[in-house]
Write an enzyme that holds these catalytic residues in place. Structure first.
Site, short mmCIF file in Angstrom:
data_model
loop_
_atom_site.label_atom_id
_atom_site.label_comp_id
_atom_site.label_asym_id
_atom_site.label_seq_id
_atom_site.Cartn_x
_atom_site.Cartn_y
_atom_site.Cartn_z
N HIS A 1 142.25 37.93 -34.04
CA HIS A 1 143.53 37.26 -34.30
C HIS A 1 143.68 37.14 -35.82
O HIS A 1 142.81 36.54 -36.47
CB HIS A 1 143.52 35.83 -33.76
CG HIS A 1 143.33 35.69 -32.29
ND1 HIS A 1 144.37 35.38 -31.43
CD2 HIS A 1 142.22 35.76 -31.51
CE1 HIS A 1 143.89 35.28 -30.18
NE2 HIS A 1 142.59 35.51 -30.20
N HIS B 1 139.14 41.63 -29.66
CA HIS B 1 140.35 41.50 -30.47
C HIS B 1 140.12 40.51 -31.59
O HIS B 1 139.34 39.57 -31.45
CB HIS B 1 141.56 41.08 -29.63
CG HIS B 1 141.33 39.87 -28.77
ND1 HIS B 1 140.64 39.92 -27.57
CD2 HIS B 1 141.68 38.57 -28.94
CE1 HIS B 1 140.59 38.71 -27.04
NE2 HIS B 1 141.21 37.87 -27.85
N ASN C 1 137.28 35.47 -30.77
CA ASN C 1 136.64 34.65 -29.75
C ASN C 1 135.77 35.53 -28.86
O ASN C 1 136.17 36.65 -28.51
CB ASN C 1 137.70 33.94 -28.89
CG ASN C 1 138.57 33.02 -29.72
OD1 ASN C 1 138.07 32.32 -30.59
ND2 ASN C 1 139.86 33.03 -29.45
N GLU D 1 139.70 34.79 -23.70
CA GLU D 1 140.50 34.92 -22.48
C GLU D 1 140.60 36.37 -22.03
O GLU D 1 140.55 36.66 -20.84
CB GLU D 1 141.91 34.36 -22.70
CG GLU D 1 141.94 32.85 -22.78
CD GLU D 1 143.26 32.33 -23.34
OE1 GLU D 1 144.26 33.10 -23.34
OE2 GLU D 1 143.28 31.16 -23.76
N VAL D 2 140.81 37.26 -22.99
CA VAL D 2 140.98 38.68 -22.65
C VAL D 2 139.68 39.42 -23.02
O VAL D 2 139.29 39.44 -24.20
CB VAL D 2 142.18 39.30 -23.39
CG1 VAL D 2 142.33 40.78 -23.03
CG2 VAL D 2 143.46 38.54 -23.06
N ASP E 1 150.94 38.79 -31.08
CA ASP E 1 150.50 37.96 -29.97
C ASP E 1 151.73 37.43 -29.23
O ASP E 1 152.72 37.03 -29.84
CB ASP E 1 149.64 36.79 -30.49
CG ASP E 1 148.87 36.12 -29.36
OD1 ASP E 1 147.62 36.24 -29.33
OD2 ASP E 1 149.51 35.46 -28.50
N ILE E 2 151.64 37.45 -27.91
CA ILE E 2 152.77 37.05 -27.08
C ILE E 2 153.05 35.55 -27.18
O ILE E 2 154.19 35.11 -26.96
CB ILE E 2 152.55 37.50 -25.61
CG1 ILE E 2 153.86 37.69 -24.89
CG2 ILE E 2 151.60 36.58 -24.86
CD1 ILE E 2 153.73 38.46 -23.58
P1 AMP Z 1 141.59 35.05 -26.64
O1 AMP Z 1 141.61 33.64 -26.15
O2 AMP Z 1 140.94 35.16 -27.99
O3 AMP Z 1 141.02 36.00 -25.62
O4 AMP Z 1 143.12 35.41 -26.91
C1 AMP Z 1 143.89 36.23 -26.10
C2 AMP Z 1 145.26 36.28 -26.74
O5 AMP Z 1 145.99 37.31 -26.12
C3 AMP Z 1 146.08 35.01 -26.61
O6 AMP Z 1 146.42 34.51 -27.91
C4 AMP Z 1 147.33 35.46 -25.83
O7 AMP Z 1 148.50 34.82 -26.26
C5 AMP Z 1 147.35 36.95 -26.11
N1 AMP Z 1 148.01 37.76 -25.10
C6 AMP Z 1 147.81 37.74 -23.75
N2 AMP Z 1 148.60 38.65 -23.16
C7 AMP Z 1 149.28 39.29 -24.14
C8 AMP Z 1 150.25 40.34 -24.17
N3 AMP Z 1 150.68 40.94 -23.04
N4 AMP Z 1 150.75 40.73 -25.37
C9 AMP Z 1 150.33 40.15 -26.50
N5 AMP Z 1 149.42 39.16 -26.56
C10 AMP Z 1 148.91 38.74 -25.39
#
Ligand code: AMP
Length: 122
Positions: free
Chosen positions: A109, A107, A94, A102-103, A36-37
């Site tokens: 975590h 995924h 999530n 968010e994405v 994770d970034i």
């Molecule tokens: P979520 O809120 O569960 O959708 O989490 C999305 C996660 O993606 C967050 O913890 C971000 O830090 C992570 N994230 C977003 N962009 C990147 C990226 N380019 N590389 C790695 N992790 C990312």
């Protein structure tokens, strides 16, 4: 079918295509795992299917058996790779608005390397 449409422009779709770099720690035909970034723990790995699934419900309903097995195999690969077997970890996925996803690409975590704290602060 999912009630939401998959958004091809999401950041994880770009990582899968190789358009954006990520620190990949494990990969097989169906799954990719990367750091994770913005890590929330010493170990914070994202485990994602390569195919287009929005969230866990989409994956549970629409993925094939091989994809499902691959995700579970990836969980144990990461546990082993980061020495989490004894110390433990938390696995979170999530989903949607209330889950604060968010994405919009499924995924998980995997968080570990320290006491992750209470599951939810009430
Ligand atoms: P979520 O809120 O569960 O959708 O989490 C999305 C996660 O993606 C967050 O913890 C971000 O830090 C992570 N994230 C977003 N962009 C990147 C990226 N380019 N590389 C790695 N992790 C990312």
């Amino acid at each position: 079918m999912n009630s939401r449409n998959y958004d091809d422009s999401n950041i994880f779709a770009k990582i899968i295509k190789g358009d954006i770099k990520a620190e990949i720690v494990y990969e097989n035909d169906n799954v990719i795992c990367f750091k994770d970034i913005s890590p929330r723990a010493p170990v914070h790995i994202l485990i994602i299917p390569k195919n287009k699934y929005i969230d866990l419900n989409d994956f549970s309903s629409n993925s094939n058996t091989e994809e499902k097995i691959s995700i579970f195999q990836a969980f144990s690969k990461i546990v082993k790779k980061f020495n989490l077997e004894k110390s433990g970890y938390r696995l979170i996925s999530n989903s949607g608005k209330d889950g604060r996803q968010e994405v919009p690409h499924l995924h998980f975590h995997m968080l570990g390397g320290k006491d992750i704290g209470k599951m939810l602060s009430l």
